[in-house]
Design a protein around this motif. Structure first.
Motif, mmCIF file in Angstrom:
data_model
loop_
_atom_site.group_PDB
_atom_site.id
_atom_site.type_symbol
_atom_site.label_atom_id
_atom_site.label_comp_id
_atom_site.label_asym_id
_atom_site.label_seq_id
_atom_site.Cartn_x
_atom_site.Cartn_y
_atom_site.Cartn_z
ATOM 1 N N ASP A 101 0.813 -1.220 0.000
ATOM 2 C CA ASP A 101 0.000 0.000 0.000
ATOM 3 C C ASP A 101 0.848 1.271 0.000
ATOM 4 N N GLY A 102 2.165 1.099 -0.173
ATOM 5 C CA GLY A 102 3.040 2.269 -0.248
ATOM 6 C C GLY A 102 3.235 2.996 1.066
ATOM 7 N N SER A 103 2.937 2.308 2.176
ATOM 8 C CA SER A 103 3.013 2.962 3.479
ATOM 9 C C SER A 103 3.575 2.003 4.521
ATOM 10 N N TRP A 104 4.460 2.526 5.366
ATOM 11 C CA TRP A 104 5.022 1.729 6.457
ATOM 12 C C TRP A 104 4.153 1.952 7.680
ATOM 13 N N ASP A 105 3.378 0.924 8.027
ATOM 14 C CA ASP A 105 2.368 1.055 9.079
ATOM 15 C C ASP A 105 2.810 0.364 10.374
ATOM 16 N N VAL A 106 2.085 0.659 11.441
ATOM 17 C CA VAL A 106 2.366 0.067 12.744
ATOM 18 C C VAL A 106 2.295 -1.459 12.650
ATOM 19 N N GLY A 107 3.297 -2.126 13.232
ATOM 20 C CA GLY A 107 3.335 -3.584 13.235
ATOM 21 C C GLY A 107 4.063 -4.188 12.045
ATOM 22 N N GLU A 108 4.512 -3.353 11.104
ATOM 23 C CA GLU A 108 5.194 -3.870 9.918
ATOM 24 C C GLU A 108 6.711 -3.744 10.046
ATOM 25 N N LYS A 109 7.398 -4.775 9.521
ATOM 26 C CA LYS A 109 8.853 -4.776 9.508
ATOM 27 C C LYS A 109 9.369 -4.278 8.164
#
Length: 227
Positions: A156-164
C-alpha cells in the motif's frame, strides 16, 4: 515693567498654543505606528505557524530489531560475509504511518563496497568508513530481493504500525541506470551501491522525513556476524 511683563506674556502664549495643537498630530502618528507594528507581528506569527505545521516531523516509534552482517575478503575467513548476508531489521511499533516515497534512511559505520565487476576480475574492493543512503523506501531503484522481503510494506506504499522493513547490503538495482540506494566509502562515491558492515563494529541508523528534513528516529547497533 508692566509693559515688559505684558510683552513677555503675549509672546510666550503663541508657543504654548502651537505645542498644544501638535499634540493630537503626534499622538495620531504614534497610534498609526503601533497599529502597523502589531499588524506585522500578527502576520509574521501566522506565517510561522503555517510553515511549522507543514514541516512537523511525524510522531513514530521505530526500533532496530537486529543487525547482522560482516565484510568479505579481509580478516579470518570465518568472519567473511557477502553483501546479501548484511541485513538490518526495523520495526514500526507506534505512531503515524510513513509514506515510503517521503522517508529516507542513512546508515554509517565501518565496512566495504566495490567498484566494477568483481566476478570477472575487473572489480575493485573498497574498505573504510561507509555511508549508505536510501533516498526513499519505495520499490523505485531497488532490486527484486528488496521487493520480496518487503512485499507487505510495499503493497500500500506505506510503512504502518506492526510492519517490519528489512534492509540488505544488496538492495540496489544495479541492473538499471538508476539506483535509489547510494553508497560512499571514505571519499569514494562511485561504488556499485552495495555494502557490508564489519562484524563487531557499531553502526548508526537514522530515519529521516525527507519533506521536512527532520530525523524522526536514530538508532545504533553492534553488527552481529551473519550465520
Amino acid at each position: 515693567m508692566k509693559a515688559w511683563g505684558s510683552f513677555r506674556h503675549k509672546n510666550l502664549y503663541p508657543f504654548k498654543s502651537s505645542s498644544e495643537g501638535l499634540s493630537p498630530v503626534v499622538g495620531s502618528l504614534l497610534l498609526l505606528l503601533i497599529v502597523f507594528v502589531l499588524a506585522g507581528v500578527i502576520a509574521s506569527s501566522i506565517n510561522l505557524s503555517e510553515g511549522g505545521t507543514n514541516f512537523q516531523p511525524p510522531f513514530v516509534k521505530i526500533t532496530l530489531e537486529s543487525c547482522e552482517g560482516g565484510i568479505y575478503g579481509t580478516g579470518p575467513v570465518s568472519n567473511w560475509a557477502r553483501f546479501e548476508e548484511n541485513q538490518i531489521v526495523l520495526m514500526h511499533e507506534g505512531g503515524e504511518s510513513l509514506p515510503l516515497d517521503s522517508i529516507s534512511i542513512r546508515i554509517s559505520g565501518y565496512g566495504n563496497s566495490f567498484q566494477g565487476n568483481i566476478s570477472n576480475g575487473s572489480g575493485k574492493r573498497i574498505e573504510g568508513d561507509v555511508q549508505v543512503l536510501y533516498l526513499d523506501l519505495s520499490q523505485k531503484g531497488k532490486n527484486q530481493g528488496y521487493l520480496k522481503r518487503n512485499s507487505a510494506v510495499l503493497e500500500d506504499g506505506s510503512w504502518d504500525v506492526g510492519e517490519k522493513l528489512i534492509l540488505c547490503g544488496r538492495d540496489s538495482d544495479s541492473g538499471t541506470t538508476y539506483s535509489s540506494v547510494k553508497v560512499r566509502v571514505g571519499g569514494v562515491e562511485k561504488t556499485k551501491d552495495n555494502y557490508g558492515f564489519k562484524a563487531g563494529s557499531e553502526i548508526t541508523l537514522m530515519v529521516i522525513d525527507s519533506e521536512g528534513r527532520n530525523v524522526i528516529a536514530e538508532r545504533t547497533a553492534i553488527v552481529k556476524l551473519a550465520e
